[in-house]
Design an enzyme around this catalytic site. Structure first.
Site, PDB file in Angstrom:
ATOM      1  N   ASP A   1       9.288   2.672   0.083  1.00  0.00           N
ATOM      2  CA  ASP A   1       8.217   3.332   0.818  1.00  0.00           C
ATOM      3  C   ASP A   1       8.339   2.937   2.288  1.00  0.00           C
ATOM      4  O   ASP A   1       7.908   1.865   2.708  1.00  0.00           O
ATOM      5  CB  ASP A   1       6.856   2.942   0.243  1.00  0.00           C
TER       6      ASP A   1
ATOM      7  N   TYR B   1       0.853  -1.191   0.000  1.00  0.00           N
ATOM      8  CA  TYR B   1       0.000   0.000   0.000  1.00  0.00           C
ATOM      9  C   TYR B   1       0.883   1.234   0.000  1.00  0.00           C
ATOM     10  O   TYR B   1       1.843   1.319   0.773  1.00  0.00           O
ATOM     11  CB  TYR B   1      -0.898  -0.001   1.249  1.00  0.00           C
TER      12      TYR B   1
ATOM     13  N   LYS C   1       3.901   8.654   9.203  1.00  0.00           N
ATOM     14  CA  LYS C   1       3.667   8.004  10.485  1.00  0.00           C
ATOM     15  C   LYS C   1       4.637   8.457  11.601  1.00  0.00           C
ATOM     16  O   LYS C   1       4.415   9.504  12.182  1.00  0.00           O
ATOM     17  CB  LYS C   1       3.639   6.489  10.288  1.00  0.00           C
TER      18      LYS C   1
HETATM   19  C1  LIG Z   1       0.212   4.378   5.816  1.00  0.00           C
HETATM   20  C2  LIG Z   1       1.000   4.175   4.570  1.00  0.00           C
HETATM   21  C3  LIG Z   1       0.905   5.066   3.481  1.00  0.00           C
HETATM   22  C4  LIG Z   1      -0.098   6.173   3.438  1.00  0.00           C
HETATM   23  O1  LIG Z   1       0.143   7.154   4.391  1.00  0.00           O
HETATM   24  P1  LIG Z   1      -1.054   8.141   4.807  1.00  0.00           P
HETATM   25  O2  LIG Z   1      -0.419   9.069   5.784  1.00  0.00           O
HETATM   26  O3  LIG Z   1      -2.135   7.282   5.357  1.00  0.00           O
HETATM   27  O4  LIG Z   1      -1.482   8.843   3.559  1.00  0.00           O
HETATM   28  C5  LIG Z   1       1.757   4.878   2.410  1.00  0.00           C
HETATM   29  N1  LIG Z   1       2.661   3.863   2.399  1.00  0.00           N
HETATM   30  C6  LIG Z   1       2.756   2.996   3.411  1.00  0.00           C
HETATM   31  C7  LIG Z   1       3.786   1.912   3.360  1.00  0.00           C
HETATM   32  C8  LIG Z   1       1.934   3.105   4.525  1.00  0.00           C
HETATM   33  O5  LIG Z   1       2.027   2.215   5.514  1.00  0.00           O
END
Ligand SMILES: *Cc1c(COP(=O)(O)O)cnc(C)c1O
Length: 435
Positions: A243, A150, A271
């Site tokens: 990511d 994701y 995060k």
């Molecule tokens: C949570 C997450 C996102 C998205 O971040 P948001 O702050 O919710 O937009 C993108 N990549 C990874 C790996 C994530 O865990």
């Protein structure tokens, strides 16, 4: 059990009903609605350390941690103090501040290969902007992503594998134009074979990957997977985007880049670097990051980017995450693993525990999950029954069979013992017919 649950969370149930009238599905992000496990979600009133409290004053030992950011525990006094100090001086200026440079310097100091950082407001913005930069830098349009990874909800990532083996993807949400996802190719996590096929034409701008799969449960990279991606990208002039929105400053002091020793071209964060406030970042070596406006021509902007409160909370969170903190997180994770494996093996429960540092998942199946398709056979009713049993006993796990759970510095071996005892009890109940 259903009735008992409603009694215990009567206020939450009422609030949820009211919310659904004015907010789609009653929530501002889909997973919170408990569709994966049924029932209604507790509405959270406050949180402290490892605990969250709902509107009926039920207390839960939290293993979600706002999906990762709360790595030092909820409302840590030093983070509260930093955020309050920042608020007293005004919340947003739309002008540069000293604190943004301090946070950028901290990120650069921690993460190998990173020289410059641009702050944004979410992980979604970070990955979207990193892909734009990769496309600009390579003059190519195509990207490769992995099934089950994701990267937020930007159009290019809302794509599902098509039917043919090397087929282009299909939009995974209405509203996403085919024309956008035609350049998004989907490979299988932990599988290099198809990636080589995709890169062969030398027309792929970037491969984007979660270095540890975290959004389909915790799926560690198999040996050679990340290294293989690095090597292939180098051979084909493709950029590698790690990511690290979830893994950054979670799996090591310098994130997965440090933990796995992989050189990325671009890295995305979110995060943890906001300590629970909205933030994101993308980062990389100077020759790439200089192409971002205004030093370069790749446009990207944000009214609230570098928000002083988010930056202060993030910086205070990182300040608590020294080498000793990562040792603590690792040893808490190892302790949880040892204890849970004792339960699982002791009773031959068909459960797999997967863990990287302080991220973990319990998959209710007997074989490891190396890619998201492996988890397709998980019995949702079984998981939902386990989940709700745990929740009723005060253990707040991710409300989906396909999400990671998290430990924080505020979890203790004693609390983990309680969690493991609860888990054993509910495994016995759920698998009663098997053992
Ligand atoms: C949570 C997450 C996102 C998205 O971040 P948001 O702050 O919710 O937009 C993108 N990549 C990874 C790996 C994530 O865990």
């Amino acid at each position: 059990m259903q009735d008992n649950r409603m009694d215990k969370r009567e206020t939450s149930a009422r609030l949820f009903e009211a919310a659904t009238k004015v907010i789609p599905g009653g929530v501002n992000s889909p997973v919170r609605a408990f569709r994966g496990v049924g029932g209604t979600p507790p509405f959270i009133k406050r949180a402290s350390g490892p605990w969250v409290y709902d509107e009926d004053d039920n207390r839960y030992l939290d293993f979600v941690g706002s999906w990762g950011p709360m790595i030092v525990g909820h409302a840590h006094p030093e983070v509260v103090e930093a955020a309050q100090r920042a608020i007293r001086d005004g919340f947003s200026f739309g002008a540069p501040t000293r604190a943004e440079t301090v946070l950028a310097e901290e990120i650069v100091a921690r993460v190998p290969h990173i020289e410059m950082v641009r702050l944004v407001n979410s992980g979604t913005e970070a990955t979207m902007s990193a892909v734009r930069l990769a496309r600009a830098a390579t003059g190519r349009d195509r990207i490769v992503k992995f099934d089950g990874c994701y990267h937020g909800h930007a159009d290019s990532f809302l794509v599902a594998a098509g039917s043919g083996a090397l087929d282009i993807g299909e939009p995974s949400s209405p509203g996403v134009p085919r024309a956008v996802v035609k350049d998004s190719l989907i490979a299988s996590f932990n599988d290099l074979g198809v990636v080589e096929d995709f890169l062969e034409g030398d027309d792929v701008a970037a491969v984007i990957v979660e270095p540890v799969g975290g959004n389909a449960g915790c799926i560690p990279p198999i040996d050679g997977f990340l290294e293989g991606l690095r090597e292939m990208c180098d051979r084909h002039g493709t950029l590698l985007i790690l990511d690290e929105v979830m893994t950054g400053f979670r799996v090591a002091r310098g994130g997965a880049v440090e933990r796995f020793g992989i050189r990325p071209d671009l890295v995305t964060f979110g995060k943890v670097i906001g300590g629970g406030f909205p933030i994101g970042a993308y980062a990389g070596p100077e020759h790439l990051m200089r192409q971002v406006a205004p030093s370069g021509s790749v446009y990207q902007a944000g009214t609230l980017s570098g928000n002083p409160v988010a930056v202060a909370a993030g910086t205070a969170t990182l300040a608590l995450l020294d080498a000793a903190a990562y040792e603590t997180l690792e040893s808490l994770g190892a302790y949880l693993e040892r204890s849970l494996l004792g339960v699982i093996h002791g009773s031959s429960f068909p459960v797999v525990l997967q863990r990287v540092g302080s991220m973990f998942s319990l998959f209710l199946r007997s074989e490891p999950v190396l890619r998201v398709s492996d988890a397709a056979d998980i019995d949702h009713e079984q998981f939902a029954s386990f989940f709700h049993g745990m929740l009723d006993d005060g253990f707040y796990l991710a409300p989906s069979a396909y999400e990671s759970s998290f430990l924080s510095l505020s979890h203790t071996p004693g609390l983990i013992d309680e969690f493991v005892a609860g888990t054993a009890e509910h495994f016995h109940r759920v698998f009663a017919t098997l053992v």
